[in-house]
Design an enzyme around this catalytic site. Structure first.
Site, mmCIF file in Angstrom:
data_model
loop_
_atom_site.group_PDB
_atom_site.id
_atom_site.type_symbol
_atom_site.label_atom_id
_atom_site.label_comp_id
_atom_site.label_asym_id
_atom_site.label_seq_id
_atom_site.Cartn_x
_atom_site.Cartn_y
_atom_site.Cartn_z
ATOM 1 N N ARG A 170 -5.298 -56.571 32.358
ATOM 2 C CA ARG A 170 -5.432 -55.296 31.635
ATOM 3 C C ARG A 170 -5.821 -54.123 32.659
ATOM 4 N NH1 ARG A 170 -9.633 -55.909 26.843
ATOM 5 N NH2 ARG A 170 -7.994 -57.128 25.823
ATOM 6 N N ARG B 166 -16.421 -50.936 28.843
ATOM 7 C CA ARG B 166 -14.933 -51.090 29.081
ATOM 8 C C ARG B 166 -14.133 -49.872 29.274
ATOM 9 N NH1 ARG B 166 -13.050 -55.752 26.376
ATOM 10 N NH2 ARG B 166 -14.639 -57.537 26.806
ATOM 11 N N LYS C 225 -19.581 -57.241 25.707
ATOM 12 C CA LYS C 225 -18.864 -56.005 25.938
ATOM 13 C C LYS C 225 -19.377 -54.861 25.161
ATOM 14 C CE LYS C 225 -15.086 -57.839 23.689
ATOM 15 N NZ LYS C 225 -13.956 -58.028 22.742
ATOM 16 N N LYS D 89 -18.323 -50.517 24.494
ATOM 17 C CA LYS D 89 -17.051 -49.338 24.622
ATOM 18 C C LYS D 89 -17.692 -48.224 24.135
ATOM 19 C CE LYS D 89 -14.121 -53.129 23.163
ATOM 20 N NZ LYS D 89 -13.370 -53.652 21.866
ATOM 21 N N CYS E 2 -2.362 -55.819 16.575
ATOM 22 C CA CYS E 2 -2.738 -56.206 17.729
ATOM 23 C C CYS E 2 -1.723 -57.123 18.351
ATOM 24 C CB CYS E 2 -4.063 -57.076 17.571
ATOM 25 S SG CYS E 2 -3.813 -58.537 16.623
ATOM 26 N N CYS F 91 -2.161 -64.421 22.380
ATOM 27 C CA CYS F 91 -3.751 -64.493 22.052
ATOM 28 C C CYS F 91 -4.259 -65.927 21.677
ATOM 29 C CB CYS F 91 -4.121 -63.320 21.044
ATOM 30 S SG CYS F 91 -5.656 -63.315 20.820
ATOM 31 N N CYS G 52 -6.574 -62.037 13.556
ATOM 32 C CA CYS G 52 -7.822 -62.619 13.200
ATOM 33 C C CYS G 52 -8.857 -61.494 12.898
ATOM 34 C CB CYS G 52 -8.146 -63.570 14.365
ATOM 35 S SG CYS G 52 -9.252 -62.628 15.822
ATOM 36 N N CYS H 69 -9.163 -56.157 16.876
ATOM 37 C CA CYS H 69 -8.508 -55.436 18.108
ATOM 38 C C CYS H 69 -7.555 -54.240 17.539
ATOM 39 C CB CYS H 69 -7.690 -56.422 18.706
ATOM 40 S SG CYS H 69 -8.816 -57.711 19.397
HETATM 41 FE FE1 SRM Z 1 -9.675 -57.141 21.359
HETATM 42 C C1 SRM Z 1 -10.593 -60.435 22.039
HETATM 43 C C2 SRM Z 1 -6.588 -57.939 22.546
HETATM 44 C C3 SRM Z 1 -8.915 -53.995 21.403
HETATM 45 C C4 SRM Z 1 -12.507 -56.567 19.425
HETATM 46 N N1 SRM Z 1 -8.759 -58.737 22.246
HETATM 47 C C5 SRM Z 1 -9.664 -60.012 22.573
HETATM 48 C C6 SRM Z 1 -8.631 -60.982 23.309
HETATM 49 C C7 SRM Z 1 -8.848 -60.547 24.793
HETATM 50 C C8 SRM Z 1 -8.724 -62.332 22.996
HETATM 51 C C9 SRM Z 1 -9.455 -63.405 23.715
HETATM 52 O O1 SRM Z 1 -10.847 -63.047 23.812
HETATM 53 O O2 SRM Z 1 -8.890 -64.284 24.276
HETATM 54 C C10 SRM Z 1 -7.075 -60.433 23.048
HETATM 55 C C11 SRM Z 1 -6.029 -60.436 24.158
HETATM 56 C C12 SRM Z 1 -4.769 -60.587 23.415
HETATM 57 C C13 SRM Z 1 -3.591 -60.540 24.390
HETATM 58 O O3 SRM Z 1 -2.871 -61.713 24.385
HETATM 59 O O4 SRM Z 1 -3.406 -59.587 24.968
HETATM 60 C C14 SRM Z 1 -7.556 -58.975 22.573
HETATM 61 N N2 SRM Z 1 -8.215 -56.209 22.086
HETATM 62 C C15 SRM Z 1 -7.066 -56.674 22.346
HETATM 63 C C16 SRM Z 1 -6.017 -55.569 22.473
HETATM 64 C C17 SRM Z 1 -4.769 -55.533 23.462
HETATM 65 C C18 SRM Z 1 -5.384 -55.286 21.175
HETATM 66 C C19 SRM Z 1 -3.988 -54.439 21.028
HETATM 67 O O5 SRM Z 1 -3.038 -54.869 20.493
HETATM 68 O O6 SRM Z 1 -4.112 -53.233 21.555
HETATM 69 C C20 SRM Z 1 -6.931 -54.244 22.512
HETATM 70 C C21 SRM Z 1 -7.213 -54.222 24.160
HETATM 71 C C22 SRM Z 1 -7.807 -52.900 24.507
HETATM 72 C C23 SRM Z 1 -8.270 -52.442 25.670
HETATM 73 O O7 SRM Z 1 -7.314 -51.694 26.512
HETATM 74 O O8 SRM Z 1 -9.432 -52.634 26.279
HETATM 75 C C24 SRM Z 1 -8.084 -54.695 21.905
HETATM 76 N N3 SRM Z 1 -10.631 -55.604 20.795
HETATM 77 C C25 SRM Z 1 -10.116 -54.485 20.664
HETATM 78 C C26 SRM Z 1 -10.730 -53.472 19.737
HETATM 79 C C27 SRM Z 1 -10.529 -52.116 19.325
HETATM 80 C C28 SRM Z 1 -11.196 -51.172 20.089
HETATM 81 O O9 SRM Z 1 -11.994 -51.307 21.025
HETATM 82 O O10 SRM Z 1 -11.073 -50.012 19.987
HETATM 83 C C29 SRM Z 1 -11.657 -54.303 19.125
HETATM 84 C C30 SRM Z 1 -12.441 -53.889 17.884
HETATM 85 C C31 SRM Z 1 -13.806 -52.963 18.235
HETATM 86 C C32 SRM Z 1 -14.978 -53.769 18.834
HETATM 87 O O11 SRM Z 1 -14.911 -54.319 19.730
HETATM 88 O O12 SRM Z 1 -15.699 -53.933 18.036
HETATM 89 C C33 SRM Z 1 -11.620 -55.552 19.798
HETATM 90 N N4 SRM Z 1 -11.172 -58.395 20.943
HETATM 91 C C34 SRM Z 1 -12.356 -57.804 20.088
HETATM 92 C C35 SRM Z 1 -13.234 -58.842 19.942
HETATM 93 C C36 SRM Z 1 -14.354 -58.908 18.836
HETATM 94 C C37 SRM Z 1 -15.415 -58.555 19.561
HETATM 95 C C38 SRM Z 1 -16.663 -58.456 18.703
HETATM 96 O O13 SRM Z 1 -17.653 -58.000 18.812
HETATM 97 O O14 SRM Z 1 -17.070 -59.536 17.895
HETATM 98 C C39 SRM Z 1 -12.577 -60.049 20.596
HETATM 99 C C40 SRM Z 1 -13.128 -61.594 20.852
HETATM 100 C C41 SRM Z 1 -14.529 -61.606 21.783
HETATM 101 O O15 SRM Z 1 -14.920 -60.690 22.051
HETATM 102 O O16 SRM Z 1 -15.173 -62.384 21.499
HETATM 103 C C42 SRM Z 1 -11.529 -59.667 21.363
HETATM 104 FE FE1 SF4 Z 2 -5.943 -61.623 19.076
HETATM 105 FE FE2 SF4 Z 2 -7.583 -61.370 16.979
HETATM 106 FE FE3 SF4 Z 2 -7.477 -59.647 18.706
HETATM 107 FE FE4 SF4 Z 2 -5.600 -59.952 17.461
HETATM 108 S S1 SF4 Z 2 -7.270 -59.341 16.444
HETATM 109 S S2 SF4 Z 2 -5.382 -59.779 19.804
HETATM 110 S S3 SF4 Z 2 -5.492 -61.998 17.061
HETATM 111 S S4 SF4 Z 2 -8.597 -61.489 19.331
#
Ligand code: SRM
Ligand code: SF4
Length: 584
Positions: free
Chosen positions: A80, A149, A213, A215, A434, A440, A479, A483
């Site tokens: 990323r 981030r 993390k 944000k 997502c 993922c 899930c 995201c």
């Molecule tokens: Fe996310 C984890 C993709 C925005 C909440 N996110 C992941 C991972 C890295 C999976 C992993 O941990 O193994 C995903 C990678 C998938 C892949 O194959 O690419 C992933 N997140 C994404 C992206 C690429 C989704 C998309 O389709 O665009 C976004 C990348 C953002 C960036 O450029 O930095 C993305 N993730 C978000 C958002 C939205 C936002 O930030 O505005 C959230 C919800 C907001 C928040 O953080 O509360 C989000 N991602 C999570 C979480 C849950 C965090 C939590 O507090 O519980 C995880 C899992 C974790 O951190 O354990 C996660």
């Molecule tokens: Fe993966 Fe869940 Fe984030 Fe979708 S919402 S990219 S399934 S961690």
């Protein structure tokens, strides 16, 4: 430095030990990435590499067949990019495009936080990829990991001087909050090891960085494109007579949760108050270090800032931030958000240039038969002198276009059929998904790959109801991590198991109210049948200007009821519990 959050009775989570032992994120990464005998890195390094912007993954489509054949998983890495405010030059675009073709999947993926992701990067390709990015001044430092981030900010600063100032503040905070370790430069760019002299210091993060993390997003009303209330730290620009006065500061937003675990929940941020513009970094520093010292390092599911604030109270948090920063919050100024949608098509900027907002479903830039998006955008990057801006809704803005360039870009868009993309339904233009499968590791269900079919199913109902143009937000995730910010969608689907989703309805379109659970587990097919009568009622019964989420909240979702889907008759509240017989 005191990390007061860990109660003596509870042990710190393993990640804390990994961070402490890593010597500021170095660990064994250099040696492990140089080792060509394996496609993977060790379990400890898997955690550490996140701080360098990368995740180890495997192709989940191939898992079963490979297992049957007695073979190892098909491992690769996701990388990323760090891109504050989503700003990239044409030259950077061309280099990323080429690197994706030569060293990755070959798609480029625009994310919900305004940046690029590469997928399918083999271990041996990671270093050349990062070095290639470095040549055009791009990096992946702090794109993932327990740090601040990618900082989000509204796109198109050319539109007004205020937007440029907000972008500069967002960039300034992003730079300020970067980890200071040289680990990234040593591991990937062969910078000489820091040796001798003073030991390296992380003045803001300390040796163990944050509990989780973190944000930040900057919003400029009336647009809430960055979903500011979902951010750990938000700055809402206060503008009067065209001048940027300062910001309302919000804290404690976050969306991730786990199905069935009520101790985890999506949460909207609280507003602390108003600050002058020059205090952005001071306040950011105080918010971040308060979370550093009080966030829960004993449970990663309870470690985000939202839980610190939910547990300790917002007034306590505000007082701590004021004490640490020396800044007293003034009362928050009134703000009104009306939309989250990106502007599509051509728009003129204040400086006389133009920008073009291009809708890209799920942000996936790849050449498909009859749909050569990657090639078209490469052609534009080859002639475009302005910038590209990635939006929080996974879309793209071609920014700073001169009068002379405009017809050339129009012709390229038309030649490849991309000009029609913006004429899609209001639902499609507001749909997010997502990544989910196949990359993922946490996906429980499809998301990006299922979105086109789901949108098409809804579109035929919307067309019938005369709602083709209506902006309705639909967001799908594989899930409950959230995201694609599904809990802020008027229609939210959250993956539970293959082809099973929790369905949520009733968020405010402008991102100021979370939605509510309607069905804990439903297929897309049944959900569409369930929502058809609701959509048709909305078309007939809505109040003037009423958004779909507000209609659901008013008419479909009585207060405090969790709805269940029974048959295709519609949404009904669960039956009232039977009165139990009085104890004799
Ligand atoms: Fe996310 C984890 C993709 C925005 C909440 N996110 C992941 C991972 C890295 C999976 C992993 O941990 O193994 C995903 C990678 C998938 C892949 O194959 O690419 C992933 N997140 C994404 C992206 C690429 C989704 C998309 O389709 O665009 C976004 C990348 C953002 C960036 O450029 O930095 C993305 N993730 C978000 C958002 C939205 C936002 O930030 O505005 C959230 C919800 C907001 C928040 O953080 O509360 C989000 N991602 C999570 C979480 C849950 C965090 C939590 O507090 O519980 C995880 C899992 C974790 O951190 O354990 C996660
Ligand atoms: Fe993966 Fe869940 Fe984030 Fe979708 S919402 S990219 S399934 S961690």
């Amino acid at each position: 430095m005191s990390h007061e959050a860990a109660p003596a009775s509870k042990p710190l989570v393993a990640n804390e030990g990994i961070k402490t032992a890593s010597r500021h994120l170095r660990g064994n990464l250099k040696a492990e990435f140089a080792d060509a005998s394996t496609a993977t890195v060790s379990a400890d390094s898997e955690q550490l590499i996140k701080f360098h912007g990368t995740y180890q993954q495997d192709d989940r489509d191939q898992r079963v067949a490979l297992k049957k054949a007695g073979k190892d998983k098909a491992y690769s890495f996701m990388l990323r990019v760090r891109l504050p405010g989503g700003k990239a030059t044409s030259q950077q675009w061309l280099v990323l495009d080429q690197l994706a073709t030569e060293l990755a999947s070959p798609s480029l993926r625009l994310t919900t936080r305004q940046t690029f992701q590469f997928h399918g990067v083999l271990k041996g390709n990671m270093k050349p990829l990062i070095q290639g990015m470095h040549k055009v001044l791009l990096d992946s430092i702090a794109a993932c990991g327990d740090v601040n981030r990618n900082v989000m900010a509204p796109v198109n600063p050319e539109q007004s001087p205020v937007l440029e100032q907000v972008y500069q503040d967002a960039k300034g905070w992003s730079d300020y909050a970067l980890p200071k370790t040289r680990a990234y430069h040593e591991i990937w760019l062969d910078e000489e090891l820091v040796a001798g002299g003073e030991p390296e210091r992380e003045p803001m993060y300390g040796d163990t960085y944050l509990p989780r993390k973190f944000k930040t997003g900057f919003a400029v009303p009336p647009s809430n494109d960055v979903d500011v209330y979902s951010q750990d730290l938000g700055y809402i620009a206060i503008i009067e007579d065209g001048k940027l006065l300062g910001y309302n500061v919000t804290v404690g937003g976050g969306l991730g949760m786990s199905h069935g675990n009520e101790e985890t929940f999506p949460r909207l941020a609280d507003t602390l108050g108003f600050i002058a513009r020059e205090n952005v970094n001071k306040i950011g520093h105080a918010v971040l270090t308060t979370q550093r010292d009080f966030g829960d390092r004993t449970n990663r599911r309870h470690a985000r800032l939202k839980y610190t604030i939910a547990d300790k109270g917002v007034e306590w948090f505000k007082a701590e931030v004021e004490k640490r920063s020396g800044v007293t919050f003034a009362p928050a100024r009134p703000v009104t958000f009306t939309t989250i949608q990106d502007p599509h098509g051509w728009h003129k900027n204040a400086d006389g240039t133009w920008f073009y907002g291009l809708h890209i479903l799920s942000g996936r830039i790849v050449d498909r038969a009859g749909w050569p998006m990657k090639t078209a955008l490469r052609e534009i990057a080859q002639m475009h002198r302005g910038d590209f801006r990635l939006t929080p809704s996974q879309n793209l803005t071609i920014s700073g276009v001169s009068e002379k360039e405009k017809p050339v870009i129009e012709a390229i868009l038309a030649r490849y059929g991309l000009d029609k993309e913006n004429e899609r339904s209001g639902l499609r233009l507001n749909a997010l998904s997502c990544v989910a499968l196949p990359t993922c590791g946490l996906a429980l269900a499809e998301s990006e790959r299922a979105l086109p079919d789901l949108v098409a199913r809804f579109e035929s109902i919307l067309d019938e109801a005369g709602l083709h143009e209506d902006a309705i937000s639909l967001r799908v995730t594989g899930c409950p991590n959230g995201c694609a910010r599904p809990y802020l969608a008027e229609i939210g689907f959250v993956g539970k198991a293959p082809n099973k989703y929790a369905l949520y309805l009733g968020a405010a379109y402008n991102g100021t109210r979370l939605n509510r659970l309607v069905s804990p587990s439903i297929t897309f097919e049944d959900a569409v049948k369930l929502l058809e009568p609701v959509i048709k009622r909305y078309a007939k019964e809505r109040l003037p200007g009423e958004k779909f989420g507000d209609f659901c909240e008013r008419e479909i979702l009585p207060k405090d009821a969790t709805f269940h889907f029974v048959g295709h008759g519609g949404l009904v509240p669960p039956p009232a519990p039977k009165a139990s017989a009085p104890a004799s």
